[in-house]
Structures are given as structure tokens and as C-alpha cells.
Motif scaffolding. Structure first.
Motif, short mmCIF file in Angstrom:
data_model
loop_
_atom_site.label_atom_id
_atom_site.label_comp_id
_atom_site.label_asym_id
_atom_site.label_seq_id
_atom_site.Cartn_x
_atom_site.Cartn_y
_atom_site.Cartn_z
N GLN A 220 47.54 46.08 44.30
CA GLN A 220 46.10 46.17 44.10
C GLN A 220 45.44 45.23 45.11
N CYS A 221 44.37 45.67 45.74
CA CYS A 221 43.70 44.83 46.73
C CYS A 221 42.19 44.79 46.45
N LYS A 222 41.65 43.59 46.44
CA LYS A 222 40.25 43.38 46.09
C LYS A 222 39.56 42.50 47.14
N ARG A 223 38.39 42.96 47.57
CA ARG A 223 37.59 42.17 48.52
C ARG A 223 36.67 41.24 47.71
N TYR A 224 37.26 40.15 47.22
CA TYR A 224 36.52 39.19 46.40
C TYR A 224 36.06 38.00 47.24
N THR A 225 35.02 37.34 46.75
CA THR A 225 34.67 36.03 47.29
C THR A 225 35.01 34.94 46.27
N GLY A 226 35.06 35.31 45.00
CA GLY A 226 35.34 34.33 43.95
C GLY A 226 36.80 34.31 43.56
N GLY A 227 37.04 33.85 42.33
CA GLY A 227 38.39 33.70 41.85
C GLY A 227 38.84 34.88 41.00
N VAL A 228 40.09 35.28 41.17
CA VAL A 228 40.69 36.31 40.33
C VAL A 228 41.19 35.64 39.06
N SER A 229 40.82 36.17 37.91
CA SER A 229 41.14 35.53 36.64
C SER A 229 42.47 36.02 36.07
N ALA A 230 42.94 35.32 35.06
CA ALA A 230 44.17 35.72 34.37
C ALA A 230 44.01 37.09 33.73
N GLY A 231 42.80 37.40 33.24
CA GLY A 231 42.55 38.69 32.62
C GLY A 231 42.76 39.85 33.58
N GLU A 232 42.37 39.67 34.82
CA GLU A 232 42.54 40.73 35.82
C GLU A 232 44.01 40.92 36.17
N ILE A 233 44.78 39.84 36.13
CA ILE A 233 46.23 39.95 36.36
C ILE A 233 46.87 40.70 35.20
N ARG A 234 46.45 40.41 33.98
CA ARG A 234 46.99 41.10 32.80
C ARG A 234 46.66 42.58 32.84
N ASP A 235 45.41 42.89 33.25
CA ASP A 235 45.01 44.30 33.33
C ASP A 235 45.86 45.06 34.34
N PHE A 236 46.12 44.42 35.48
CA PHE A 236 46.93 45.05 36.52
C PHE A 236 48.36 45.26 36.03
N ARG A 237 48.89 44.27 35.35
CA ARG A 237 50.25 44.40 34.81
C ARG A 237 50.32 45.53 33.78
N GLY A 238 49.29 45.63 32.96
CA GLY A 238 49.26 46.69 31.96
C GLY A 238 49.25 48.07 32.61
N ALA A 239 48.53 48.20 33.73
CA ALA A 239 48.44 49.49 34.42
C ALA A 239 49.77 49.90 35.05
N MET A 240 50.56 48.92 35.49
CA MET A 240 51.82 49.22 36.17
C MET A 240 53.01 49.16 35.23
N GLN A 241 52.78 48.84 33.96
CA GLN A 241 53.88 48.68 33.00
C GLN A 241 54.74 49.94 32.92
N GLY A 242 56.04 49.76 33.11
CA GLY A 242 56.98 50.87 33.02
C GLY A 242 56.98 51.78 34.22
N ARG A 243 56.21 51.44 35.25
CA ARG A 243 56.10 52.32 36.43
C ARG A 243 56.63 51.66 37.69
N ALA A 244 56.77 50.32 37.71
CA ALA A 244 57.19 49.64 38.92
C ALA A 244 58.04 48.43 38.57
N ASP A 245 58.82 47.98 39.58
CA ASP A 245 59.68 46.81 39.38
C ASP A 245 58.93 45.50 39.59
N LYS A 246 57.95 45.55 40.48
CA LYS A 246 57.16 44.35 40.79
C LYS A 246 55.73 44.75 41.11
#
Length: 308
Positions: A220-246
Motif C-alpha cells: 500500500q502506498c500513501k502520499r501523506y504529509t502526516g503520520g500513519v497511525s496504528a489503525g491504518e496498519i491494522r486496516d491494511f493487515r485486515g485487507a491482506m489477511q489470508g492473501r499474502a505472506d508479508k
């Protein structure tokens, strides 16, 4: 336990408080740490929120206020002989730093440095007016001159800031294609950009071969200026769950300490994080829109010619 300092969207934080928190963090880490390790430890022991970590410098978007002022705290402590740092960016307590226990001690160092700077400014004005004598100029030269945080990294930060400004103006689809090219240059194969609506924020997938083993990696790639939060990491992990190794999260911004912890949480699929500074380094090392120039230095040895 009471906080040593707070970070707000505007205004200056309590410098002596940040200095004390820095000393406390280093003591808990055995007396030395890299900048990233030290900043994360300060966040942990001070309970700095993700909102506080997301505040950025007004005149330098992309630079977190917390990290900027912690750099100043290290500089003040170094000027007070409480810290030392190596060429590898490792900061360590000196005997003076190890003896610091109270706010009053860091306040004293802070006041000392402020007075030194006032005196330096006064001597500079005298020198500029032509009223300075040789003793005044000599005193000016004796005063410490390292008045900027991480001064050795300023030139590097300059080109990185310019590059990040360019990256943040890219069209989202173009930025995804740039990530695709970077992964290919880094050894990934079968790299596809997806970016489909409703795909849980997954922008693409690639395969990375390590010796005899291959891993499917979603990114996942984001053009941010601020900080990426733990919630966004959890959301990304949820989307890839069972579909990828990393997973691989790429941003032009930065990650909060909580996001870093979430990315490597025990029992969960690991997600590697690439922040804006690391992205710049990768683009430079792969010569993607960034070129470097080596300057040749020529030294002449007159004595060599005398022996001919």
C-alpha cells in the motif's frame, strides 16, 4: 506519573522537560541508542499520543514537531556535555548525563546554552560594527558553535525535503506506478498495481524471492504529509489477511511509534514500513529520478617534483 512535556500544534514545548525525558529514555535503554530508538522510547515512557506525533512543523511540512524538538533537546544536552554522539548516529550518556535526575538540572543546562548564544550574538554584533578587539574575537571563536539539531544531516535533509515535495504532488496512480518500478528495481517480480475500489486499500502485489523461498507481498502506498497511525496498519493487515505472506506500507510521511509496534506485533502478519526519508534513500540508490555527482579533489605534492 506526570508528563515531562507536551507537544501542541503550535507554540514551543518545554525544552528542559524534553531534555529530561531524553535522559530518562537513554537510561532505560542502557545508556545509548539510535535516534529512532530514542524517539520511540521517549514516546513510550511519556505516553505521547498519536495525535501529538502527527503534529508537523508549520514551516517544514512533513517534519514531525515531536522529532524536531527532541533533536533540539539532544543538541542542548550535548552542548552541556551530558550527551555525545558518534558518526553512526548513536547517542550516549556521558558521566554528566548519567548523573541527571531532576528537571532543575536540565533547566540549568538549557539556561547555560541560551546565555552562550546571547553572548555569541552580542560578540557578532560588535564584530560587525567594527568595535570588537582581538580578545573579543578570540572569545567569540571559543564559544560553542553547534547551534542546530543534527547539523551533520542538514544537507541530506535539504534534498530529501525537495524530493518529498515533488512526490506529494504526484497523481495517486503515478505514485503507485513509481512504487511498482521501485519494487522491480529492488528484486521483486510479477509486480502488479491494483488499486481497485473496495480492495481494502491494497494498491498492489509482488513476489520476492529469497534464496529458494518466494514470498507474496501486498503493498500500500500513501502520499501523506502526516503520520500513519496504528489503525491504518491494522486496516491494511485486515485487507491482506489470508492473501499474502508479508505486507509493505510505503508513505511520504512518517509512522507513529504505535504504528511501528503494530507492524511487528507478535502473532500477526509482519508488515514492513518505508517512511518518506527511507523512500528518498531507495529512490537515490536505484537512480530513480535522483542523480548524484561526485566532486573530484586534486592534491599537488611539490616535494615530489623536487625529487624527480
Amino acid at each position: 506519573m506526570a508528563r515531562s512535556f507536551t507537544i501542541e500544534e503550535t507554540g514551543f514545548p518545554d525544552a528542559p522537560g524534553m531534555m529530561l525525558a531524553t535522559v530518562k529514555a537513554l537510561k532505560e535503554m542502557g545508556g545509548s541508542a539510535s535516534i529512532a530508538e530514542l524517539d520511540e522510547k521517549v514516546v513510550e515512557i511519556e505516553g505521547v499520543s498519536e495525535e501529538e506525533q502527527s503534529f508537523e512543523m508549520v514551516n517544514n511540512p512533513g517534519t514531525p514537531r515531536l522529532n524536531y524538538y527532541l533533536a533540539w533537546a539532544r543538541t542542548y544536552l550535548k552542548r552541556g556535555s551530558a550527551l555525545e554522539n558518534s558518526s553512526r548516529g548513536v547517542w550516549a550518556l556521558t558521566p554528566i548525563g548519567s548523573s541527571i535526575e531532576t528537571y532543575e538540572q536540565t533547566q540549568k543546562i538549557y539556561d547555560q546554552v541560551v546565555e552562550e548564544e546571547k553572548e555569541r550574538a552580542r560578540l557578532k554584533r560588535l564584530a560587525k560594527s567594527g568595535k570588537a578587539n582581538s580578545d573579543t574575537i578570540a572569545l567569540q571563536l571559543e564559544l560553542p558553535s553547534d547551534t542546530s539539531p543534527n547539523s551533520a544531516d542538514e544537507a541530506e535533509a535539504d534534498w530529501e525535503d525537495k524530493l518529498l515535495s515533488v512526490l506529494r504532488k504526484m497523481d495517486p496512480s503515478a505514485f503507485e506506478r513509481l512504487a511498482q518500478r521501485l519494487l522491480r528495481e529492488s528484486g521483486f517480480t510479477k509486480v502488479e498495481v491494483r488499486g481497485k475500489v473496495g480492495d481494502g486499500g491494497i494498491d498492489g502485489v509482488g513476489v520476492l524471492r529469497v534464496n529458494l523461498v518466494s514470498f507474496q507481498v501486498y503493498f500500500q502506498c500513501k502520499r501523506y504529509t502526516g503520520g500513519v497511525s496504528a489503525g491504518e496498519i491494522r486496516d491494511f493487515r485486515g485487507a491482506m489477511q489470508g492473501r499474502a505472506d508479508k505486507g509493505l506500507f510505503i508513505t511520504t510521511g512518517h509512522y507513529t511509534a504505535q504504528a511501528n509496534e503494530e507492524a511487528t506485533r507478535d502473532g500477526a502478519t509482519a508488515i514492513d514500513l518505508i517512511d518518506g526519508r527511507r523512500l528518498c534513500e531507495l529512490l537515490k540508490s536505484n537512480s530513480l529520478g535522483v542523480s548524484t555527482e561526485m566532486v573530484e579533489s586534486v592534491t599537488i605534492d611539490p616535494s615530489w617534483f623536487e625529487s624527480v
